[in-house]
Design a protein around this motif. Structure first.
Motif, PDB file in Angstrom:
ATOM      1  N   LEU A  28       0.825  -1.209   0.000  1.00  0.00           N
ATOM      2  CA  LEU A  28       0.000   0.000   0.000  1.00  0.00           C
ATOM      3  C   LEU A  28       0.860   1.260   0.000  1.00  0.00           C
ATOM      4  O   LEU A  28       0.519   2.248  -0.655  1.00  0.00           O
ATOM      5  CB  LEU A  28      -0.945   0.001   1.202  1.00  0.00           C
ATOM      6  CG  LEU A  28      -2.109  -0.978   1.117  1.00  0.00           C
ATOM      7  CD1 LEU A  28      -2.874  -1.005   2.438  1.00  0.00           C
ATOM      8  CD2 LEU A  28      -3.037  -0.657  -0.041  1.00  0.00           C
ATOM      9  N   ALA A  32       0.678   4.081  -2.720  1.00  0.00           N
ATOM     10  CA  ALA A  32       0.374   5.472  -2.366  1.00  0.00           C
ATOM     11  C   ALA A  32       1.277   6.442  -3.122  1.00  0.00           C
ATOM     12  O   ALA A  32       0.878   7.571  -3.412  1.00  0.00           O
ATOM     13  CB  ALA A  32       0.520   5.686  -0.855  1.00  0.00           C
ATOM     14  N   TRP A  47      -4.008  -5.457  -5.970  1.00  0.00           N
ATOM     15  CA  TRP A  47      -5.226  -4.721  -5.648  1.00  0.00           C
ATOM     16  C   TRP A  47      -5.988  -4.405  -6.912  1.00  0.00           C
ATOM     17  O   TRP A  47      -5.429  -4.339  -7.998  1.00  0.00           O
ATOM     18  CB  TRP A  47      -4.893  -3.406  -4.929  1.00  0.00           C
ATOM     19  CG  TRP A  47      -4.168  -3.630  -3.650  1.00  0.00           C
ATOM     20  CD1 TRP A  47      -2.815  -3.561  -3.458  1.00  0.00           C
ATOM     21  CD2 TRP A  47      -4.724  -4.003  -2.399  1.00  0.00           C
ATOM     22  NE1 TRP A  47      -2.515  -3.864  -2.161  1.00  0.00           N
ATOM     23  CE2 TRP A  47      -3.667  -4.135  -1.480  1.00  0.00           C
ATOM     24  CE3 TRP A  47      -6.027  -4.235  -1.950  1.00  0.00           C
ATOM     25  CZ2 TRP A  47      -3.865  -4.485  -0.156  1.00  0.00           C
ATOM     26  CZ3 TRP A  47      -6.224  -4.581  -0.630  1.00  0.00           C
ATOM     27  CH2 TRP A  47      -5.146  -4.697   0.256  1.00  0.00           C
ATOM     28  N   VAL A 110     -10.166  -1.314   1.306  1.00  0.00           N
ATOM     29  CA  VAL A 110      -9.096  -0.443   1.791  1.00  0.00           C
ATOM     30  C   VAL A 110      -9.215   0.883   1.061  1.00  0.00           C
ATOM     31  O   VAL A 110      -9.228   0.921  -0.173  1.00  0.00           O
ATOM     32  CB  VAL A 110      -7.703  -1.072   1.523  1.00  0.00           C
ATOM     33  CG1 VAL A 110      -6.607  -0.092   1.913  1.00  0.00           C
ATOM     34  CG2 VAL A 110      -7.544  -2.382   2.252  1.00  0.00           C
ATOM     35  N   THR A 111      -9.331   1.964   1.835  1.00  0.00           N
ATOM     36  CA  THR A 111      -9.312   3.302   1.265  1.00  0.00           C
ATOM     37  C   THR A 111      -7.912   3.859   1.491  1.00  0.00           C
ATOM     38  O   THR A 111      -7.423   3.880   2.614  1.00  0.00           O
ATOM     39  CB  THR A 111     -10.358   4.206   1.932  1.00  0.00           C
ATOM     40  OG1 THR A 111     -11.641   3.604   1.762  1.00  0.00           O
ATOM     41  CG2 THR A 111     -10.361   5.584   1.297  1.00  0.00           C
ATOM     42  N   LEU A 112      -7.262   4.263   0.416  1.00  0.00           N
ATOM     43  CA  LEU A 112      -5.859   4.659   0.452  1.00  0.00           C
ATOM     44  C   LEU A 112      -5.715   6.148   0.152  1.00  0.00           C
ATOM     45  O   LEU A 112      -6.322   6.665  -0.787  1.00  0.00           O
ATOM     46  CB  LEU A 112      -5.081   3.849  -0.585  1.00  0.00           C
ATOM     47  CG  LEU A 112      -3.595   4.096  -0.721  1.00  0.00           C
ATOM     48  CD1 LEU A 112      -2.863   3.670   0.550  1.00  0.00           C
ATOM     49  CD2 LEU A 112      -3.054   3.323  -1.912  1.00  0.00           C
ATOM     50  N   GLU A 116      -2.247   7.649   4.759  1.00  0.00           N
ATOM     51  CA  GLU A 116      -2.776   6.561   5.570  1.00  0.00           C
ATOM     52  C   GLU A 116      -3.623   5.617   4.732  1.00  0.00           C
ATOM     53  O   GLU A 116      -3.949   5.904   3.584  1.00  0.00           O
ATOM     54  CB  GLU A 116      -3.605   7.101   6.736  1.00  0.00           C
ATOM     55  CG  GLU A 116      -4.909   7.754   6.311  1.00  0.00           C
ATOM     56  CD  GLU A 116      -5.741   8.240   7.470  1.00  0.00           C
ATOM     57  OE1 GLU A 116      -5.248   8.294   8.609  1.00  0.00           O
ATOM     58  OE2 GLU A 116      -6.910   8.559   7.232  1.00  0.00           O
ATOM     59  N   TYR A 117      -3.971   4.505   5.354  1.00  0.00           N
ATOM     60  CA  TYR A 117      -4.935   3.595   4.756  1.00  0.00           C
ATOM     61  C   TYR A 117      -5.983   3.288   5.815  1.00  0.00           C
ATOM     62  O   TYR A 117      -5.748   3.386   7.012  1.00  0.00           O
ATOM     63  CB  TYR A 117      -4.276   2.314   4.232  1.00  0.00           C
ATOM     64  CG  TYR A 117      -3.764   1.396   5.309  1.00  0.00           C
ATOM     65  CD1 TYR A 117      -4.539   0.341   5.758  1.00  0.00           C
ATOM     66  CD2 TYR A 117      -2.516   1.585   5.878  1.00  0.00           C
ATOM     67  CE1 TYR A 117      -4.065  -0.499   6.753  1.00  0.00           C
ATOM     68  CE2 TYR A 117      -2.046   0.751   6.865  1.00  0.00           C
ATOM     69  CZ  TYR A 117      -2.833  -0.295   7.295  1.00  0.00           C
ATOM     70  OH  TYR A 117      -2.370  -1.119   8.282  1.00  0.00           O
ATOM     71  N   LYS A 118      -7.177   2.943   5.340  1.00  0.00           N
ATOM     72  CA  LYS A 118      -8.285   2.645   6.230  1.00  0.00           C
ATOM     73  C   LYS A 118      -8.931   1.360   5.732  1.00  0.00           C
ATOM     74  O   LYS A 118      -9.274   1.249   4.553  1.00  0.00           O
ATOM     75  CB  LYS A 118      -9.270   3.811   6.211  1.00  0.00           C
ATOM     76  CG  LYS A 118     -10.500   3.621   7.039  1.00  0.00           C
ATOM     77  CD  LYS A 118     -11.349   4.893   7.078  1.00  0.00           C
ATOM     78  CE  LYS A 118     -11.928   5.198   5.737  1.00  0.00           C
ATOM     79  NZ  LYS A 118     -12.943   6.241   5.731  1.00  0.00           N
ATOM     80  N   ARG A 128      -7.494   2.032  11.012  1.00  0.00           N
ATOM     81  CA  ARG A 128      -6.969   3.213  10.315  1.00  0.00           C
ATOM     82  C   ARG A 128      -5.536   3.349  10.794  1.00  0.00           C
ATOM     83  O   ARG A 128      -5.266   3.377  11.998  1.00  0.00           O
ATOM     84  CB  ARG A 128      -7.767   4.451  10.662  1.00  0.00           C
ATOM     85  CG  ARG A 128      -7.286   5.694   9.959  1.00  0.00           C
ATOM     86  CD  ARG A 128      -8.048   6.914  10.439  1.00  0.00           C
ATOM     87  NE  ARG A 128      -9.450   6.800  10.162  1.00  0.00           N
ATOM     88  CZ  ARG A 128     -10.119   7.517   9.264  1.00  0.00           C
ATOM     89  NH1 ARG A 128      -9.472   8.416   8.561  1.00  0.00           N
ATOM     90  NH2 ARG A 128     -11.404   7.354   9.072  1.00  0.00           N
ATOM     91  N   LEU A 131       0.673   5.307   6.893  1.00  0.00           N
ATOM     92  CA  LEU A 131       1.614   4.564   6.058  1.00  0.00           C
ATOM     93  C   LEU A 131       3.041   4.965   6.416  1.00  0.00           C
ATOM     94  O   LEU A 131       3.291   6.124   6.741  1.00  0.00           O
ATOM     95  CB  LEU A 131       1.369   4.860   4.581  1.00  0.00           C
ATOM     96  CG  LEU A 131       0.111   4.245   3.984  1.00  0.00           C
ATOM     97  CD1 LEU A 131      -0.150   4.833   2.614  1.00  0.00           C
ATOM     98  CD2 LEU A 131       0.244   2.743   3.897  1.00  0.00           C
TER      99      LEU A 131
END
Length: 134
Positions: A28, A32, A47, A110-112, A116-118, A128, A131
């Protein structure tokens, strides 16, 4: 003897999922660096984009196996579940583990963002985390 097998199995499960989480965070963090995603997720990442925006995409597992490490990441949960069913003859525990892995692979999103990622399940945020930078 079954207790020893059970304890070893649980210990190896924990170590594997700790390893899996660290690999996910590294992937991730690399992804990002590619934000905003103009043409979807680049090659070499496990992903697929299922929503969100270009700057904060919603991602789910892509089941794209680029190397031998990724093969182990998908095969070992199946091996662990089979070991539970065969060695321990505990189909309930194996079934619960299979359901958790299925939810992890298909239901979690996963929201990137760049920072950060959530991890979410539907509208609920499960985790949450920032990164690693660098």
């Amino acid at each position: 003897m079954n207790f020893l097998i059970f304890i070893l199995l649980v210990y190896f499960l924990a170590l594997f999922h700790r390893f899996e989480h660290r690999v996910m965070i590294r992937d991730l963090a690399r992804l990002a660096g590619c934000l905003p995603l103009e043409d979807g997720v680049p090659e070499g990442h496990d992903w697929r984009q299922t929503g969100g925006t270009k700057e904060a995409p919603q991602l789910k597992r892509g089941f794209d196996i680029p190397d031998k490490t990724a093969v182990l990441r998908y095969a070992l949960p199946i091996v662990f579940a089979a070991a539970m069913m065969i060695a321990l003859q505990d189909f309930t525990m194996a079934g619960v583990y299979i359901l958790l892995c299925t939810a992890k692979w298909f239901a979690l999103g996963v929201t990137l963002t760049r920072a950060e990622y959530k991890i979410t399940l539907g509208r609920f945020t499960l985790l949450r985390e920032a990164l690693p930078q660098g």
